[in-house]
Design a protein around this motif. Structure first.
Motif, PDB file in Angstrom:
ATOM      1  N   CYS A   1       0.827  -1.197   0.000  1.00  0.00           N
ATOM      2  CA  CYS A   1       0.000   0.000   0.000  1.00  0.00           C
ATOM      3  C   CYS A   1       0.870   1.259   0.000  1.00  0.00           C
TER       4      CYS A   1
ATOM      5  N   GLU B   1      -3.355   5.129  -2.280  1.00  0.00           N
ATOM      6  CA  GLU B   1      -4.201   3.954  -2.458  1.00  0.00           C
ATOM      7  C   GLU B   1      -3.655   2.764  -1.667  1.00  0.00           C
ATOM      8  N   THR B   2      -4.474   1.717  -1.605  1.00  0.00           N
ATOM      9  CA  THR B   2      -4.042   0.471  -0.987  1.00  0.00           C
ATOM     10  C   THR B   2      -3.920  -0.620  -2.033  1.00  0.00           C
ATOM     11  N   SER B   3      -3.028  -1.569  -1.784  1.00  0.00           N
ATOM     12  CA  SER B   3      -2.872  -2.757  -2.627  1.00  0.00           C
ATOM     13  C   SER B   3      -3.556  -3.932  -1.934  1.00  0.00           C
ATOM     14  N   ALA B   4      -4.078  -4.852  -2.726  1.00  0.00           N
ATOM     15  CA  ALA B   4      -4.903  -5.927  -2.169  1.00  0.00           C
ATOM     16  C   ALA B   4      -4.134  -7.223  -1.989  1.00  0.00           C
TER      17      ALA B   4
ATOM     18  N   GLN C   1      -7.187  -0.316  -7.654  1.00  0.00           N
ATOM     19  CA  GLN C   1      -5.839   0.187  -7.401  1.00  0.00           C
ATOM     20  C   GLN C   1      -5.165   0.416  -8.739  1.00  0.00           C
TER      21      GLN C   1
ATOM     22  N   PRO D   1      -6.479  -5.046   2.489  1.00  0.00           N
ATOM     23  CA  PRO D   1      -5.477  -4.059   2.072  1.00  0.00           C
ATOM     24  C   PRO D   1      -4.144  -4.289   2.769  1.00  0.00           C
ATOM     25  N   LYS D   2      -3.067  -4.078   2.022  1.00  0.00           N
ATOM     26  CA  LYS D   2      -1.725  -4.286   2.572  1.00  0.00           C
ATOM     27  C   LYS D   2      -1.217  -3.003   3.226  1.00  0.00           C
ATOM     28  N   THR D   3      -1.983  -2.502   4.175  1.00  0.00           N
ATOM     29  CA  THR D   3      -1.588  -1.261   4.827  1.00  0.00           C
ATOM     30  C   THR D   3      -1.679  -1.390   6.339  1.00  0.00           C
TER      31      THR D   3
ATOM     32  N   CYS E   1       0.306   0.491  -6.429  1.00  0.00           N
ATOM     33  CA  CYS E   1      -0.805   1.441  -6.385  1.00  0.00           C
ATOM     34  C   CYS E   1      -0.243   2.850  -6.294  1.00  0.00           C
TER      35      CYS E   1
END
Length: 322
Positions: A142, A245-248, A299, A176-178, A241
């Motif tokens: 993210c 934004e966030t990456s999934a 994303q 989300p990878k955050t 992203c």
């Protein structure tokens, strides 16, 4: 690339097992990429280092270990060499409370021990490369847009439309990878017992000289910007992203599938659908955007590099399939 020049890679997957931040597809992402590097791009397996936080791993992907491995890879590089760093795991943005901070908000990856590696660290690594070598970073995390500080934006925040129909991603809702900045501060405070919202103070207390360069720099707001952090052209960033934004992370276990990071899997899909074709960095990012849109992910991968490197072949010439 000239015959005999080295291709070096560091692949890092962090699933954060048995924690509140657990992900599922990150280790799968880098294992799949290792096979792609060898089979398609001709990397020597002995020149690929894999760091994961899988239980029982001999070397864990801590901040110190990742930076050590990156530094060793850069130190080995010579003109004409191709370096590649693939990261799949959590990302975050950092805010500093110090006045006149020249960096403002910074993007960072989150190793398994939370010893953050920031865009300033990646800029410093890129600047250590000998002229004529290249360093490609693919970050499936993210807020990864801009992860090389001050690298030129080629494909950035923008709407993207085509006529492809979208559908719901497989299995349960992607994660989300955050890790929110506030959560990182809470985690650090629980370890240091220091009452401050300055992440640098916590990081220096916990990790000392192994902290991010961003946290160890002097008060450079009153000095000239350091030469070793000025932009250079050797860095190439493919981000999962935009910075906001966030990456999934997708875990289709209910469907009998393997977990994966949406961006890593999109890149693998693009490469598999174009066997033997030389794809530029720009093409890989744009095609990955289409794959993600078709799969229903919100994303937008980005590309940061020089004008010349935008149209250079991704990781150079693929290995012949004949």
């Amino acid at each position: 690339m000239e015959k005999g020049k080295k291709r070096l890679a560091l692949l890092v997957g962090c699933n954060y097992p048995n924690s509140q931040y657990e992900l599922h597809g990150c280790i799968n992402d880098v294992v799949a990429m290792r096979d792609t590097l060898v089979g398609r791009f001709g990397f020597d397996p002995s020149h690929i280092e894999l760091l994961t936080d899988e239980p029982g791993s001999s070397v864990m992907p801590t901040g110190e270990n990742i930076k050590r491995a990156l530094g060793e890879m850069v130190d080995k590089a010579e003109a004409g060499d191709v370096l590649y760093f693939h990261y799949s795991g959590h990302g975050t943005t950092i805010r500093s409370v110090k006045p006149a901070n020249p960096f403002g908000r910074d993007e960072a990856i989150v190793p398994c021990d939370f010893n953050l590696i920031t865009d300033v660290d990646f800029r410093q690594l890129v600047n250590r490369l000998p002229k004529g070598a290249s360093f490609t970073i693919l970050s499936d995390s993210c807020h990864s847009g801009g992860l090389i500080d001050k690298e030129k934006e080629q494909i950035g925040p923008a709407s993207f439309s085509d006529d492809t129909k979208s559908f719901t991603p497989p299995s349960s809702k992607p994660k989300p990878k955050t890790i929110p900045f506030e959560s990182i501060l809470q985690h650090f405070t629980s370890l240091t017992n220091i009452n401050t919202s300055d992440v640098a103070t916590h990081s220096l207390e916990l990790f000392g000289t192994n902290s991010s360069l961003k946290f160890r720099l002097p008060r450079i707001d009153q000095l000239d910007f350091p030469d070793f952090l000025r932009p250079r052209d050797e860095g190439i960033l493919l981000s999962g992203c935009q910075a906001n934004e966030t990456s999934a992370d997708v875990n289709p276990a209910a469907d009998g599938g393997k977990a994966f990071g949406a961006f890593s899997n999109a890149v693998e899909t693009v490469l598999k659908e174009n066997p033997g074709r030389v794809l530029s960095n720009r093409e890989v990012v744009m095609m990955s955007r289409k794959v993600l849109k078709a799969r229903g992910f919100d994303q937008h991968p980005c590309l940061y590099c020089s004008d010349e490197n935008a149209d250079v072949a991704f990781l150079c010439q693929p290995q012949s399939t004949s």
